[in-house]
Design an enzyme around this catalytic site. Structure first.
Site, PDB file in Angstrom:
ATOM      1  N   GLU A 173       0.771  -1.137  -0.158  1.00 10.49           N
ATOM      2  CA  GLU A 173       0.091   0.026  -0.025  1.00 10.49           C
ATOM      3  C   GLU A 173       0.964   1.289   0.013  1.00 10.49           C
ATOM      4  O   GLU A 173       0.945   2.001   0.713  1.00 10.49           O
ATOM      5  CB  GLU A 173      -0.774   0.072   1.301  1.00 10.49           C
ATOM      6  CG  GLU A 173      -1.740  -1.290   1.191  1.00 10.49           C
ATOM      7  CD  GLU A 173      -3.414  -1.090   1.831  1.00 10.49           C
ATOM      8  OE1 GLU A 173      -3.200  -0.380   2.752  1.00 10.49           O
ATOM      9  OE2 GLU A 173      -4.037  -1.916   1.803  1.00 10.49           O
ATOM     10  N   GLU A 303      -5.207  -8.790  -0.149  1.00 11.87           N
ATOM     11  CA  GLU A 303      -5.749  -8.409   0.814  1.00 11.87           C
ATOM     12  C   GLU A 303      -7.246  -8.363   0.366  1.00 11.87           C
ATOM     13  O   GLU A 303      -7.548  -7.310  -0.162  1.00 11.87           O
ATOM     14  CB  GLU A 303      -5.380  -7.086   1.474  1.00 11.87           C
ATOM     15  CG  GLU A 303      -4.051  -7.270   2.423  1.00 11.87           C
ATOM     16  CD  GLU A 303      -3.624  -6.101   3.190  1.00 11.87           C
ATOM     17  OE1 GLU A 303      -4.594  -5.527   3.738  1.00 11.87           O
ATOM     18  OE2 GLU A 303      -2.394  -5.885   3.305  1.00 11.87           O
TER      19      GLU A 303
HETATM   20  O1  AHR Z   1      -5.469  -5.801   6.838  1.00 12.99           O
HETATM   21  C1  AHR Z   1      -5.227  -4.615   7.552  1.00 12.99           C
HETATM   22  C2  AHR Z   1      -4.687  -3.411   6.843  1.00 12.99           C
HETATM   23  O2  AHR Z   1      -5.479  -3.121   5.809  1.00 12.99           O
HETATM   24  C3  AHR Z   1      -3.140  -3.732   6.371  1.00 12.99           C
HETATM   25  O3  AHR Z   1      -2.264  -3.591   7.395  1.00 12.99           O
HETATM   26  C4  AHR Z   1      -3.067  -2.720   5.303  1.00 12.99           C
HETATM   27  O4  AHR Z   1      -2.266  -3.097   4.163  1.00 12.99           O
HETATM   28  C5  AHR Z   1      -4.623  -2.507   4.922  1.00 12.99           C
HETATM   29  O5  AHR Z   1      -4.942  -1.192   4.706  1.00 12.99           O
END
Ligand code: AHR
Length: 500
Positions: A173, A303
């Site tokens: 990110e 994610e």
């Molecule tokens: O999964 C929680 C958070 O969500 C992670 O650390 C991040 O990459 C995303 O914003």
């Protein structure tokens, strides 16, 4: 009656097992307590890893695990987590909950965990606050089998032979918590950092993953692809995969909404928002196609999952949430969509494995429960390493708000390594059962058996009632005139195994 058409003669692509991957971050009680309890814990463990959790994950055939973050990855300095535990640095996990991170779970412990799980390794490097040298030395420490300072250090710390790193993420990110970069800046940084993610083991090259977009930030995908992509005449590009993050928030990022207390309106809104991932795959995929028409670069959805308001009374920085039949449907829908896009989606990692967000496992002290999401992964495991089959199901739109209507049914079908055809079918309706007729092209059906997960929309397992939601055998599917005939109950995830 809704017809499900399957053409076993038309194989559409290979389903990478990693599509059913997981993610574990130094966040809340995911690593500490959830997985790692330490060698001296009264909780039964092997080298510090909880036996109950490891066994449950093995049963589900976890294919790959991503670590150490998430946002934590871009603040993680790997050298803090090696060597004697007494001397490892203690610090505050400023990103997640402000608790003490004692670094007792580091590189050796992660590799030991993956070894116990029998899964592939996905390490996310620190680009946001780490140096090129730091990243380069981590890869050397992990994978170099020769004379070098990092290989010597690894040996000194008790691991003679190098490990195998299957996947390596260069930052996380980086448009946000990983450094607030622009796509062009990140793209250029990526080119530099990845140069030093060396392939010491030429037989097992590391699959390098660049940071991709958040949700519908198509400008990021285009900017990073334009900056980093290498013309097809080069044998090796700079990246093997590009990530994508998408969380399902029924009420939006600010409000999120309760994990267990919701009504039918929110049910359909959640499922409709989760189905949006297919639009994202198509749109980001179309941009990737501009630069990579042969689909050499994988889309890595590292994610995904539900993100609700954390459970009342828990540390808000721990992101601990319950998991209901709604999560089961979210998991079933996503995994079916990933299967259908297996030509581009090469890995996906649900967030997160234990005690955080849409977890497959929850723990409380020595107790452990399996969530409805766990049962879905366990039913879908037959798709791992399978061949996607051409399939189509008739549907109708259902829901309570025009904006959030969804198809009533959602499916994917594969030819498994076991030679059987595996159908996974979701009924998204809260109150309607549907009659289904499964039609197979040019194939004789010999036998069928099934497993189903069903219940009230907010049914969930608790430490007091750990088995309220569980799978049962489904014997309602019959073969008639070489067709499958059955009724799928409302609010359910079904797996059928067909012998042909
Ligand atoms: O999964 C929680 C958070 O969500 C992670 O650390 C991040 O990459 C995303 O914003």
């Amino acid at each position: 009656m809704f017809k499900l058409y399957i053409n076993p003669k038309n194989q559409k692509g290979h389903i990478n097992p990693e599509i059913q991957g997981h993610f574990s971050e130094h966040l809340g009680r995911c690593i500490y307590e959830g997985i790692y309890v330490g060698e001296d814990s009264p909780i039964p463990n092997t080298n510090g890893m909880r036996n109950d959790v490891v066994n449950a994950l093995k049963e589900m055939k976890i294919p790959v695990l991503r670590w150490p973050g998430g946002c934590f990855a871009d603040e993680y300095h790997w050298m803090d987590g090696i060597g004697p535990k007494e001397t490892r640095k203690r610090m505050i996990n400023t990103h997640w909950g402000g608790v003490v991170e004692d670094n007792s779970f580091g590189t050796h412990e992660f590799m030991e965990l993956c070894n116990q799980l029998g899964c592939k390794t996905y390490i996310n490097g620190n680009m946001g606050s780490g140096t090129v040298r730091e990243m380069s030395e981590w890869v050397e420490y992990l994978t170099f089998d020769g004379v070098s300072p990092m290989a010597e250090l690894r040996k000194k710390n008790g691991h003679e032979k190098p490990w195998k790193v299957d996947y390596f993420g260069v930052g996380n990110e980086n448009w946000g918590c990983g450094g607030n970069m622009t796509p062009e800046h990140y793209g250029n940084q990526y080119r530099q950092y990845q140069t030093y993610v060396r392939n010491y083991d030429h037989k097992n090259p590391i699959y390098k993953i660049a940071c991709g977009a958040n949700v519908d930030d198509y400008g990021w995908t285009d900017g990073v692809m334009a900056t980093t992509h290498r013309a097809p005449e080069f044998l090796h590009g700079f990246m093997d995969g590009l990530s994508l993050h998408y969380y399902t928030h029924p009420e939006g990022w600010e409000i999120k909404g309760s994990a267990t207390d919701f009504d039918d309106k929110v049910w359909y809104k959640t499922l409709s928002k989760t189905m949006y991932i297919e639009t994202l795959i198509n749109q980001h995929g179309a941009i990737m196609d501009k630069y990579d028409k042969h689909h050499k670069i994988g889309m890595i959805i590292d994610e995904w999952g539900t993100w609700f308001t954390c459970e009342p009374g828990t540390n808000p920085g721990f992101l601990y949430q319950q998991n209901t039949m709604r999560d089961a449907l979210v998991a079933g829908i996503n995994l079916n969509i990933f299967n259908k896009h297996c030509d581009r989606v090469k890995m996906a990692n649900i967030a997160q494995m234990v005690n955080v967000l849409q977890a497959v496992i929850l723990t409380e002290g020595e107790k452990m429960i399996l969530t409805p999401t766990y049962h879905v992964f366990n039913m879908y495991k037959y798709h791992q390493d399978a061949e996607l089959l051409d399939s189509y199901i008739e549907t109708e739109k259902i829901g309570v708000e025009d904006k959030f209507m969804v198809p009533n049914l959602n499916e994917s079908v594969s030819l498994g390594k076991d030679g059987k055809i595996h159908i996974t079918l979701n009924n998204l309706s809260l109150d309607k059962d549907y009659d289904i007729e499964g039609v197979f092209a040019e194939t004789e059906i010999k036998d069928v058996k099934g497993t189903i997960l069903t219940g009230e929309m907010n049914a969930h397992n608790t430490f007091e009632e750990p088995d309220k939601v569980h799978t049962v055998a489904f014997d309602g599917c019959k073969i008639k005139d070489n067709k499958l005939v059955f009724t799928i109950p409302a609010c359910s995830v079904l797996h059928l195994e067909v012998t042909v």
